[in-house]
Structure formats: structure tokens, C-alpha cells
Design an enzyme around this catalytic site. Structure first.
Site, PDB file in Angstrom:
ATOM      1  N   GLU A   1      16.363  10.136 -57.638  1.00  0.00           N
ATOM      2  CA  GLU A   1      16.825   8.237 -57.757  1.00  0.00           C
ATOM      3  C   GLU A   1      15.621   7.556 -58.725  1.00  0.00           C
ATOM      4  O   GLU A   1      14.526   7.728 -58.187  1.00  0.00           O
ATOM      5  CB  GLU A   1      16.779   7.628 -57.311  1.00  0.00           C
ATOM      6  CG  GLU A   1      17.913   6.275 -57.298  1.00  0.00           C
ATOM      7  CD  GLU A   1      16.600   5.422 -56.804  1.00  0.00           C
ATOM      8  OE1 GLU A   1      16.892   4.392 -57.774  1.00  0.00           O
ATOM      9  OE2 GLU A   1      16.379   4.616 -56.094  1.00  0.00           O
TER      10      GLU A   1
ATOM     11  N   CYS B   1      13.993  -0.873 -58.174  1.00  0.00           N
ATOM     12  CA  CYS B   1      15.504   0.076 -58.744  1.00  0.00           C
ATOM     13  C   CYS B   1      16.613  -0.935 -59.244  1.00  0.00           C
ATOM     14  O   CYS B   1      17.288  -0.242 -60.474  1.00  0.00           O
ATOM     15  CB  CYS B   1      15.211   1.290 -58.304  1.00  0.00           C
ATOM     16  SG  CYS B   1      16.251   1.034 -56.346  1.00  0.00           S
TER      17      CYS B   1
HETATM   18  P1  NAP Z   1       5.592   8.003 -60.745  1.00  0.00           P
HETATM   19  O1  NAP Z   1       5.125   8.233 -61.439  1.00  0.00           O
HETATM   20  O2  NAP Z   1       6.812   8.520 -60.519  1.00  0.00           O
HETATM   21  O3  NAP Z   1       5.622   8.695 -58.768  1.00  0.00           O
HETATM   22  C1  NAP Z   1       6.419   8.985 -57.760  1.00  0.00           C
HETATM   23  C2  NAP Z   1       5.567  10.598 -57.227  1.00  0.00           C
HETATM   24  O4  NAP Z   1       5.696  11.662 -58.045  1.00  0.00           O
HETATM   25  C3  NAP Z   1       4.666   9.873 -56.997  1.00  0.00           C
HETATM   26  O5  NAP Z   1       4.124  10.997 -56.029  1.00  0.00           O
HETATM   27  C4  NAP Z   1       3.648  11.173 -57.819  1.00  0.00           C
HETATM   28  O6  NAP Z   1       2.471  12.038 -57.563  1.00  0.00           O
HETATM   29  C5  NAP Z   1       4.586  12.233 -58.405  1.00  0.00           C
HETATM   30  N1  NAP Z   1       4.809  12.463 -59.346  1.00  0.00           N
HETATM   31  C6  NAP Z   1       4.902  11.778 -60.838  1.00  0.00           C
HETATM   32  N2  NAP Z   1       5.365  12.722 -61.644  1.00  0.00           N
HETATM   33  C7  NAP Z   1       5.156  13.746 -61.579  1.00  0.00           C
HETATM   34  C8  NAP Z   1       4.836  14.814 -61.435  1.00  0.00           C
HETATM   35  N3  NAP Z   1       5.601  15.734 -63.057  1.00  0.00           N
HETATM   36  N4  NAP Z   1       5.270  16.409 -60.862  1.00  0.00           N
HETATM   37  C9  NAP Z   1       5.237  16.090 -59.982  1.00  0.00           C
HETATM   38  N5  NAP Z   1       4.595  14.904 -58.853  1.00  0.00           N
HETATM   39  C10 NAP Z   1       4.493  14.044 -60.187  1.00  0.00           C
HETATM   40  O7  NAP Z   1       6.471   6.322 -59.784  1.00  0.00           O
HETATM   41  P2  NAP Z   1       6.151   5.170 -59.430  1.00  0.00           P
HETATM   42  O8  NAP Z   1       4.148   5.761 -59.818  1.00  0.00           O
HETATM   43  O9  NAP Z   1       6.091   4.939 -58.176  1.00  0.00           O
HETATM   44  O10 NAP Z   1       5.911   4.136 -60.368  1.00  0.00           O
HETATM   45  C11 NAP Z   1       5.890   4.338 -61.644  1.00  0.00           C
HETATM   46  C12 NAP Z   1       7.134   4.030 -62.450  1.00  0.00           C
HETATM   47  O11 NAP Z   1       8.223   4.576 -61.887  1.00  0.00           O
HETATM   48  C13 NAP Z   1       7.106   2.522 -62.507  1.00  0.00           C
HETATM   49  O12 NAP Z   1       6.196   1.855 -63.830  1.00  0.00           O
HETATM   50  C14 NAP Z   1       8.981   2.895 -62.810  1.00  0.00           C
HETATM   51  O13 NAP Z   1       9.301   2.712 -64.349  1.00  0.00           O
HETATM   52  C15 NAP Z   1       9.244   3.882 -62.504  1.00  0.00           C
HETATM   53  N6  NAP Z   1       9.585   3.371 -60.732  1.00  0.00           N
HETATM   54  C16 NAP Z   1      11.042   3.022 -60.663  1.00  0.00           C
HETATM   55  C17 NAP Z   1      11.836   3.573 -59.265  1.00  0.00           C
HETATM   56  C18 NAP Z   1      12.984   3.261 -59.549  1.00  0.00           C
HETATM   57  O14 NAP Z   1      13.274   2.962 -58.392  1.00  0.00           O
HETATM   58  N7  NAP Z   1      13.674   3.094 -60.245  1.00  0.00           N
HETATM   59  C19 NAP Z   1      11.156   3.535 -57.684  1.00  0.00           C
HETATM   60  C20 NAP Z   1       9.529   3.426 -58.784  1.00  0.00           C
HETATM   61  C21 NAP Z   1       8.957   3.172 -59.589  1.00  0.00           C
HETATM   62  P3  NAP Z   1       1.005  11.626 -57.989  1.00  0.00           P
HETATM   63  O15 NAP Z   1       1.094   9.615 -58.183  1.00  0.00           O
HETATM   64  O16 NAP Z   1       0.755  11.869 -57.208  1.00  0.00           O
HETATM   65  O17 NAP Z   1       0.770  12.286 -59.856  1.00  0.00           O
END
Ligand code: NAP
Length: 531
Positions: free
Chosen positions: A266, A303
Site C-alpha cells: 500500500e 495515506c
Molecule cells: P519507506 O521509505 O517506503 O520505508 C518503509 C519501509 O520499507 C522501511 O522499513 C524501509 O526500510 C523499507 N524500504 C524502503 N525502501 C526499500 C527498498 N528499496 N528495499 C527494501 N526495503 C525498503 O516509507 P517511510 O519511511 O514510511 O516514508 C517515506 C515516504 O513514504 C513518505 O515520505 C511518504 O511519501 C511515503 N509513505 C506513504 C504512506 C502511505 O500509506 N501512502 C505511509 C507512509 C509513508 P529502511 O528505512 O530500513 O530502508
């Protein structure tokens, strides 16, 4: 008070093989925590998966009642963590005690709701077509199907829901309810909160006699941990909430495995809102207030945050936008979850502002100070520019609203046609303009998983009828939901039995219906036995 160790939790045992560590950071003060959390190693990840496979050999045969007992016990143990859980999560996320108290109730409530579903029993979706030996030109065999668990599931915690979409959140609850061991990749934004959950879950495992490999927790602040987890051949499915970039990377990794597995990710959503002309005339003030409440709830880090608002140009529309801008500018700036979210928002808004068509009406900058914060932001563009530039659909994860103003109803339709997939879509209209709203709803149905009439999309009920999903890029699996009771279907696999003797069938499919569950028998929904 629990003594936090910064360990990974591998089938009940604490492990710190990794030499690289990280700490959480209090977003209200930008001060690091004192506990060093150890990034999980390849060896630890393999041990976790081996234990999960062992556990699965037992739990795949557990009764629904046993699984329900575990879920209820886990809910009690989480609740028993008391204020320590709330205070730790507040220190790591800045979400505030009232919000976190509500989220804890939702989290334990989800576990209990799945326990109730299991006790009722029909979640296995038993469907039976009995044999027709006299059918011409060929007899029909007896075919009976139901759902079974799929094996170890990897769950990625979300940053923005440290309880409800995290260690024992919705993905974990639904995977467990289906009978699968779960391995959680904790979010590096709230590792201490995650460790407290691991302590509570291990207490539930000990109290219920479940196998230790039923649950493990991997800490990690590097993409390697998540990548290694998804690449591991023993893993059978993935639940993820987070960024489009992260979700897509994990989806691609899973697809490239020798045995690809489903990734229920998601990801980003801008949750379009259409405000019809008569709604603006009738209730501009309450609409602007409601929209500002929804857009700033949780500092916009939902989200389901309403990111883009479509309107048809008029004096009233322009006045509405100005009044909304004033409301947003007057509201205090909320705390953001972490530095990563703050810098991500800064870059996302800057990229949008770099488009010539964009007018920034308020905000558009990081707020300097002790906390991570971003100014409440309102931007405006035209529908023609929106249609021409797909980048204007990128998510701004924070308190940011982009107005898209159409020159005519036809141009509004074209702009909505250009929308990508979303979790939700909303129409605000008066009943007098229902005829004009109907084709818009019809169009939006192709674009989103949940449609709202005269409401705001933040706040997602955990009920049987819920649909929290949508076409890509909102999710990688638009036919499924990550919230609500039917989320269990993601982690179950249907199997059909053809001409199987009654004694060899699972209880749910036996003629006598010994479980007394609802089944579809020869196209009729019934609890009756088959004579
Ligand atoms: P994220 O960067 O996607 O990280 C979420 C999880 O996935 C973390 O445990 C991260 O691990 C892991 N991850 C990320 N990229 C990966 C990859 N290439 N390979 C393996 N694991 C990976 O999300 P976030 O830290 O929550 O926030 C960043 C952005 O996500 C926000 O600015 C927002 O735009 C979006 N977000 C969207 C929603 C939604 O529901 N739509 C919710 C939350 C966030 P590591 O951090 O250890 O690398």
C-alpha cells in the site's frame, strides 16, 4: 519498565550479531535516543525464516479456535504494556498520547476482530458442488474448495502508524489469523516501540504454547534488511505500507525471485476530492473547515490525506480557495514523524513548485525549530496543466493541498480521466446536482478503492465491508484490501478437492458440516449438512 536491548527477536531469542547500529530520534526535539538498535544480519534473517518454516508445519494444522485464542492473548499483552507503550511511541513519532491511545485501541481491536472472525468460521470460504453422476454427456465430479494459510509472511511496518500498521498491526493480524507465522521488518523510525511489541507478543506465544518461530522481529535502518527478507526462498508473501519507491522496489525484488511471491504493498495516494459548484455555493465555510481538518490531521501524514482538490472555475471557487488558504495558514504547524519524512516532503513540494504552472498560496517551506515540521501548504494549478503533467500527481506526504481548477465541466472530466490509481476519491455535491455528480462517480470508480459522498477520506473503519486499496500506484494488488476483515484473504490460498472421500476432507468441507459454518453448497448459502 521494560529494559530495552536493541536486539533482533529471533523466534523468542534476542540476537545482536550485527555490528552496525542506529537509534531512534525524538521528532519533537530532534534528540537521539539512548538505545543502539542492531541492523539484522544475513545469518539472523536466515535463522528467522528457518524458525518460521518450522513453526508453520505446526500452525498450518491449528484450529481456528487456537488461532483466535492467540490473537486475543496478544491483544491483552499489548494492552498490558500500559502507558510505557504510549510514551515510548510518542517519543519516537511525536504523534501525541490521545492519537496513540486511539490507535492502540484500533490495534488490539483488529486482533480481536480477527479472533471473532475465526470463531465464526466461514472465513475459509467453503464452496461445494456435489457430484452429478447422471449428467450428460459426462458426469460432474464432486468438487469442494476452501482457503488455507500460505506460509511465512514478511510484514514491513509503516512509519505513520506505529501500532495499527506496524509490528502487530493489520497486516500481521490478518496473516496470523490465516494461520501464518509472521516476520516483521520494524520501521527504523520507531524501533523501541517495536521492541516493546515484540516483548508483548513473545509473552502471548509463551502463554498460548505457540511455536517460537510464529513471530520474529528484524530491526534495520538499511534497505538490505528488507531486501534480504523478501529474497529469502522460505518467505511466501509480503505486506507493506510506505513509499511508492520502497513498495515498488520490494515488488520488483519479489517478482525476480526464482519463485515469485505476492507483495501486498500500500503506497502513495493523493485521494482526489471533487467539489461541485452548488456545494461551494451552499456550504463553503463548513467545506473549507472540514477539508483543513482532514488535510492537517496527523500533520497530513495519512495515506488517505486529501492531497488534490478539483473544482470548476468561478468567483465562488476562487473565494473558496482563498478562504481555505487563510484557514491553513492560521493553523499551527504539526510535528512530522522524522527527518526522512521532512526532507522527503521538502523535495516533493519543491519539485511541484518548480513547475511553471504552480502558484503557491501559502507555506512551501520547512519550519525551522526544535521539531521536524513543515508549513501547512496550499498550491494551485489549472486542469489543463494538470492533464499535461503527470508529475503533478505525486504524493506530498504532509499538510499539503493542491487545487486543480478546471475551466469547464468537460475539462474537469478530462482531468479526472487522467488520474492515476488512488485509495479513495470523494465528491462533494448538493442533492440537486446528483445527476451531474453521477458520471463523475462512475469515472472515479475506475480510479479508487473507496468512494465517498460529502465526506473526508481520513479515518478508515475496520469492518467487513472496508476496502483500503486501489489501482496502482496506490497498491500493487488492487483486488485486495489491507484494512478490514477481508484482508485475511491475501494470506490464504484456495485449494479444491475433487472426488475426495468424506473422511479425508477437512472438517469445513465434510458432508455433516461438523464446524457448523456457513458454506455455499450447490449455489445456495447454508449451514445445512449434505445428506
Ligand atoms: P519507506 O521509505 O517506503 O520505508 C518503509 C519501509 O520499507 C522501511 O522499513 C524501509 O526500510 C523499507 N524500504 C524502503 N525502501 C526499500 C527498498 N528499496 N528495499 C527494501 N526495503 C525498503 O516509507 P517511510 O519511511 O514510511 O516514508 C517515506 C515516504 O513514504 C513518505 O515520505 C511518504 O511519501 C511515503 N509513505 C506513504 C504512506 C502511505 O500509506 N501512502 C505511509 C507512509 C509513508 P529502511 O528505512 O530500513 O530502508
Amino acid at each position: 519498565m521494560t529494559t530495552l536491548t536493541g536486539s533482533n527477536f529471533i523466534a523468542g531469542e534476542q540476537s545482536q550479531l550485527g555490528t552496525t547500529t542506529f537509534t531512534s530520534v525524538n521528532p519533537k526535539t530532534k534528540q537521539p535516543g539512548t538505545v543502539q538498535f542492531h541492523n539484522a544480519t544475513t545469518e539472523e534473517i536466515h535463522r528467522v525464516l528457518a524458525a518460521a518454516v518450522d513453526a508453520y508445519q505446526q500452525t498450518r494444522l491449528y484450529s481456528a479456535a487456537s488461532l483466535a485464542y492467540f490473537l486475543d492473548t496478544a491483544a491483552s499483552e499489548i494492552f498490558a504494556l500500559g502507558d510505557e507503550l504510549l510514551q515510548t511511541a510518542d517519543m519516537e513519532t511525536g504523534l501525541g498520547i490521545p492519537r496513540l491511545t486511539g490507535e492502540r485501541g484500533r490495534t488490539t481491536g483488529q486482533l480481536q476482530a480477527f479472533a471473532k472472525l475465526l470463531r465464526e468460521g466461514s472465513y475459509v470460504e467453503a464452496i461445494i458442488d456435489t457430484a452429478l453422476p447422471e449428467r450428460q454427456p459426462a458426469p460432474r465430479p464432486d468438487i469442494r474448495r476452501m482457503r488455507f494459510p500460505i506460509g511465512p509472511v514478511g510484514v514491513f511496518s509503516a512509519s505513520n502508524f506505529p501500532f495499527a500498521f506496524a509490528v502487530a498491526g493489520g497486516d500481521t493480524a490478518s496473516a496470523w489469523a490465516a494461520g501464518n507465522p509472521v516476520i516483521v521488518k520494524a520501521h527504523p523510525g520507531h524501533p523501541a516501540t517495536s521492541e516493546l511489541f515484540a516483548v508483548a507478543i513473545n509473552r502471548a506465544i509463551a502463554a498460548t504454547g505457540f511455536p517460537a518461530g510464529w513471530f520474529s522481529l528484524l530491526q534495520g535502518a538499511t534497505v538490505e534488511v528488507g531486501q534480504l527478507l523478501v529474497q529469502h526462498p522460505y518467505l511466501q508473501a509480503v505486506g507493506f505500507t510506505g513509499s511508492l519507491r520502497g513498495g515498488r522496489a520490494l515488488f520488483d525484488t519479489a517478482a525476480q525471485r526464482q519463485h515469485p511471491i505476492p507483495v501486498y504493498a500500500e503506497m502513495g495516494s493523493v485521494n482526489p476530492i471533487v467539489i461541485m459548484p452548488q456545494a461551494v455555493t451552499a456550504r463553503a465555510e463548513s467545506l473549507a473547515e472540514g477539508l483543513a481538518n482532514s488535510a492537517t490531521l496527523g500533520s497530513g501524514q495519512f495515506c488517505t490525506n486529501p492531497g488534490i482538490v478539483f473544482m470548476i472555475d468561478s468567483d465562488e471557487t476562487q473565494n473558496f480557495i482563498i478562504s481555505y488558504r487563510d484557514k491553513m495558514a492560521a493553523r499551527p504547524n504539526g510535528v512530522l514523524l522524522n527527518e526522512h519524512i521532512e526532507s522527503g516532503l521538502e523535495h516533493a513540494v519543491a519539485a511541484t513548485q518548480a513547475r511553471e504552472s504552480i502558484h503557491t498560496l501559502t507555506g512551501g517551506f520547512v519550519v525551522d525549530g526544535d521539531s521536524f515540521a513543515y508549513a501547512n501548504t496550499v498550491m494551485k494549478t489549472t486542469a489543463a496543466d494538470f492533464i499535461a503533467d503527470a508529475a503533478l500527481q505525486n504524493e506530498h506526504f504532509g499538510p499539503v493541498t493542491l487545487f486543480v481548477v478546471a475551466a469547464s465541466p468537460d475539462e474537469l472530466t478530462l482531468a479526472l480521466q487522467s488520474l492515476h490509481g488512488n485509495l479513495t476519491a470523494t465528491v462533494h455535491a448538493e442533492s440537486s446536482e446528483a445527476d451531474a455528480a453521477m458520471p463523475i462517480f462512475d469515472l472515479l470508480r475506475e480510479k479508487a478503492g473507496r468512494l465517498l459522498w460529502n465526506g473526508f477520506p481520513t479515518g478508515v473503519e475496520v469492518v467487513y465491508s472496508q476496502m483500503h486499496g486501489g489501482p496502482y500506484p496506490a497498491t500493487t494488488a488492487p483486488a485486495t484490501t489491507s484494512v478490514g476483515i477481508t484482508a485475511i484473504q491475501r494470506f490464504m490460498r484456495p485449494v479444491a478437492f475433487q472426488n475426495m472421500p468424506d473422511a479425508l476432507l477437512p472438517d469445513a468441507l465434510k458432508n455433516a458440516n461438523p464446524l457448523g459454518i456457513w458454506r455455499t453448497v450447490n449455489e445456495a448459502y447454508t449451514k445445512d449438512p449434505i445428506s
